[in-house]
Design an enzyme around this catalytic site. Structure first.
Site, PDB file in Angstrom:
ATOM      1  N   ASP A 137      -1.966  -4.676  14.327  1.00  0.00           N
ATOM      2  CA  ASP A 137      -1.757  -3.365  13.704  1.00  0.00           C
ATOM      3  C   ASP A 137      -2.603  -2.302  14.400  1.00  0.00           C
ATOM      4  O   ASP A 137      -2.131  -1.209  14.743  1.00  0.00           O
ATOM      5  CB  ASP A 137      -2.115  -3.468  12.214  1.00  0.00           C
ATOM      6  CG  ASP A 137      -2.067  -2.128  11.510  1.00  0.00           C
ATOM      7  OD1 ASP A 137      -1.072  -1.406  11.660  1.00  0.00           O
ATOM      8  OD2 ASP A 137      -3.046  -1.802  10.797  1.00  0.00           O
ATOM      9  N   GLU A 156       0.812  -1.218   0.000  1.00  0.00           N
ATOM     10  CA  GLU A 156       0.000   0.000   0.000  1.00  0.00           C
ATOM     11  C   GLU A 156       0.846   1.268   0.000  1.00  0.00           C
ATOM     12  O   GLU A 156       0.498   2.258  -0.644  1.00  0.00           O
ATOM     13  CB  GLU A 156      -0.915  -0.010   1.221  1.00  0.00           C
ATOM     14  CG  GLU A 156      -1.952   1.096   1.219  1.00  0.00           C
ATOM     15  CD  GLU A 156      -2.944   0.955   2.357  1.00  0.00           C
ATOM     16  OE1 GLU A 156      -3.773   1.872   2.517  1.00  0.00           O
ATOM     17  OE2 GLU A 156      -2.901  -0.064   3.072  1.00  0.00           O
ATOM     18  N   ASP A 157       1.992   1.258   0.708  1.00  0.00           N
ATOM     19  CA  ASP A 157       2.745   2.504   0.926  1.00  0.00           C
ATOM     20  C   ASP A 157       4.008   2.648   0.100  1.00  0.00           C
ATOM     21  O   ASP A 157       4.576   3.735   0.039  1.00  0.00           O
ATOM     22  CB  ASP A 157       3.142   2.619   2.410  1.00  0.00           C
ATOM     23  CG  ASP A 157       1.925   2.843   3.308  1.00  0.00           C
ATOM     24  OD1 ASP A 157       0.845   3.128   2.771  1.00  0.00           O
ATOM     25  OD2 ASP A 157       2.064   2.713   4.540  1.00  0.00           O
TER      26      ASP A 157
END
Length: 721
Positions: A160, A97-98
């Site tokens: 998380d 995602e990042d």
């Protein structure tokens, strides 16, 4: 400015050093040495180095390098002794995602298993929808879908979320509240449902502190003031119980704690209690070696401290749906303080703390039995998706929330089978838990041999027998008391289907009348060539949808009928007086009766087409029936009209003893039922006004009721509202 920059750099450096000591790879490796082989620890190290390179230059809101967040997530999972594949996925959970790394690249580097886990976690974060509620709901649905593929996805996501909650202080206040609320509504209940106790309690307390900081602070100070030195009190109970168990030859460890603040806060809200009334603020766990020792230990605990009657639960014989097993008892401890004692084996304690994670190291295909918490959790998730998968995301979340909270009662079928239901469940919930058909046709229930209403609350140990009737159907009133998601969804599904059928029938009648007014034969509704352009103009798939839209008030029959006129004649069409639609009183959900005028058979009526409500019937002399004539349809009462209809009357009566009893007796004698009665107190006046909402079969029936009331001594005036 330069000085500020130096201070900022120094702060970042200090935070980075602290994060490295606590969450760096060396600290993680020391934890892993206790249960993983060297080659697997080396793979975890390689993943940490890869994540460090990918997240290079990225920082969290608190200022430390971003890579310490995934390492902290992996540390939480290492405390649960999870396998190295899950740890690697936790370390890499943000790289897709990042950082722009593709799933395929990740699979080449670390294997398909890791890539699938990381991809599952990443997809959960991609929310879709127009509103925040829809985005949150869609994210939640994706989370559960991922769980059906591999339950380790939710373990990574929970870890998380836990680390994010621990570091929430760097966020803006509104964002902290939003994340805290989402944590309480979704993540903490899922952790509870999966039996991961330590994550659930920490999530709850952290969310409580961020969502209601003032309440959290006041409650913490109040508990401290009430209990005094809790460490001394806890140590005293630990020593007394340990000594008594040792004298009886039972090897056990006794650990005390103060209960989590959010649990105490919820108990105060649920039972509307002040803190001084909440006595069981301390809890103790007694961990023994064998199941037999649990029951022996229970007797010893009750010998040392007086048990509280009615506060004992055996979750060993009847384990919770998340696999939790323990004996629970409440006793009066030192200085009159009430304490809760939980007694369990070491294996039970492992499951109680880590839930499905406790069994993950044994997930080796054949050894994963249906009795294991993993399999139960997976079965639960699949059941939810099968039951509610076709609903909207927001409805899905509302239905699932019902099943997320595990306060349960255990009841028996007539054959002696145990059924687990949420606390507050009713015989209707029980019926649907056994079988959908049983729920759809239930009319009564026999609880422990006695007939009980369908809305009665079930208790532990009761035997429930459902009485059915072939023609019985679900009732909309059941939605006011059913507790389980399955029962609620089944009733709603039936009502939705019933409403659609009624709308189709009503829509067909309205359209046929509208066509007759335009001198168009009803046979055009079977002519596909004439029908196709009409359906296209209204963006509907077939004629059934057209009827349903008209019956539900989403389309006006008169306007739809004009589409069937030959081209060029619609504007010039002359219509005669509208033929009224005959009302039979059995049209059900697509016909509503206005509460402003309460029409009765015998009244002159007309109908207002209302989106979502179908046709709303008004009396012709109602003030609301005179506006916008184009929105109204002519109605009449059918000769076959039947049923009881609501109507309202107003009486002026003298203030005498027994007047209300006389009025209600006369109404009952006239074969009418009172639905509501209001009598405003007018102090000092000789007469009082009484407003009564009652039932009547027709205008003539109401006239008989009014005549009887006028003959009552003390009634000065009676009139229909």
């Amino acid at each position: 400015m330069e000085q500020l920059t130096v201070i900022q750099r120094l702060g970042h450096a200090l935070r980075t050093q602290r994060a490295e000591r606590e969450f760096g790879m060396d600290a993680l490796a020391r934890m892993l040495e206790g249960y993983l082989p060297e080659d697997q620890i080396a793979q975890v190290r390689r993943a940490a180095e890869f994540a460090k390179n990918m997240h290079e230059g990225q920082r969290r809101s608190s200022g430390e390098p971003y890579v310490y967040h995934p390492l902290a997530v992996a540390r939480i999972l290492a405390e649960m002794r999870l396998d190295h594949t899950t740890l690697i996925a936790a370390i890499l959970h943000d790289v897709i995602e990042d950082t722009g790394i593709s799933r395929e690249q990740l699979a080449r580097e670390f294997g398909e298993d890791v890539a699938a886990l990381v991809d599952g976690v990443s997809k959960i974060g991609k929310m879709e929808g127009r509103t925040r509620a829809e985005m949150q709901a869609e994210s939640f649905r994706k989370l559960l879908l991922a769980m059906t593929q591999d339950l380790r996805v939710i373990l990574v996501k929970l870890a998380d979320r836990l680390h994010n909650m621990r570091t929430l202080g760097a966020m803006a206040a509104d964002k902290r509240r939003r994340i805290a609320r989402e944590t309480l509504e979704i993540y903490a209940p899922i952790a509870q449902r999966l039996g991961i106790y330590f994550i659930r309690t920490e999530l709850e307390d952290l969310a409580f502190a961020n969502l209601y900081p003032r309440r959290y602070s006041v409650l913490m100070q109040s508990i401290k003031a009430q209990l005094g030195d809790t460490r001394k009190l806890i140590r005293e109970v630990e020593q007394q119980l340990s000594s008594a168990l040792r004298d009886e030859g039972i090897g056990a460890s006794v650990v005390g704690r103060q209960k989590n603040l959010y649990g105490i806060y919820q108990k105060m809200r649920r039972k509307k209690m002040k803190l001084l009334k909440v006595t069981d603020l301390l809890g103790f766990r007694v961990i023994v070696g064998k199941v037999d020792d649990c029951y022996r230990c229970l007797g010893i605990v009750h010998h040392v401290y007086k048990p509280v009657p009615g506060e004992f639960s055996d979750y060993i014989a009847n384990s919770k749906s998340n696999g939790y097993q323990s004996l629970h008892t409440s006793c009066i401890g030192p200085s009159g303080h009430k304490i809760e004692v939980q007694i369990r084996t070491r294996d039970m304690h492992h499951v109680a703390e880590s839930g499905i994670a406790a069994h993950w190291q044994y997930k080796l295909g054949e050894r994963d039995s249906q009795g294991a918490p993993q399999a139960r959790a997976r079965e639960w998730v699949r059941g939810l998706l099968d039951e509610f998968g076709d609903t909207s995301a927001v409805d899905f979340v509302e239905n699932v929330k019902v099943d997320l909270f595990p306060d349960e009662v255990y009841v028996f079928t007539p054959r002696g089978e145990i059924r687990r239901l949420p606390r507050g469940a009713t015989p209707v919930d029980f019926a649907y838990a056994v079988h959908s058909e049983l729920g759809d046709h239930c009319v009564a229930a026999r609880v422990d041999g006695q007939l009980e209403p369908l809305n009665s609350l079930l208790k532990h140990g009761q035997t429930v027998e459902i009485i059915t009737a072939r023609h019985a159907r679900p009732n909309a009133a059941w939605l006011n008391f059913v507790k389980t998601a399955k029962a609620r969804a089944s009733v709603r599904s039936y009502l939705r289907t019933q409403r659609e059928d009624e709308a189709v029938r009503l829509g067909r009648r309205l359209l046929e009348i509208a066509l007759r007014e335009l001198h168009v034969p009803a046979t055009v509704l079977k002519d596909e060539e004439r029908l196709a352009p009409v359906l296209k103009a209204h963006q509907l798939a077939d004629v059934e949808e057209l009827f349903a839209a008209i019956g539900a008030g989403e389309r006006l029959a008169a306007l739809v009928a004009r589409h069937f006129l030959p081209e060029g004649t619609a504007a010039q069409a002359e219509t005669g007086a509208a033929a009224p639609l005959a009302i039979e009183g059995t049209e059900g959900l697509v016909l509503d009766y206005a509460h402003c005028c309460y029409p009765l058979p015998g009244d002159e009526i007309r109908g207002h087409v209302s989106v979502g409500r179908g046709i709303v019937v008004h009396r012709l002399d109602c003030k609301h029936a005179k506006a916008r004539p184009q929105d109204w349809v002519p109605l009449s009462w059918s000769e076959r009209v039947e049923g009881d209809f609501l109507t309202e009357i107003r009486l002026k009566v003298m203030r005498k003893r027994g007047m209300l009893a006389k009025i209600t007796a006369e109404i009952a004698a006239a074969e009418s039922s009172i639905e509501n009665l209001q009598m405003p107190d007018r102090a000092g006046s000789e007469a009082v006004e009484v407003r009564v909402l009652l039932t009547a079969r027709s205008r003539m029936h109401l006239a008989r009721v009014l005549r009887r009331l006028r003959r009552v001594d003390g009634v000065e005036r009676v009139l229909r509202v």
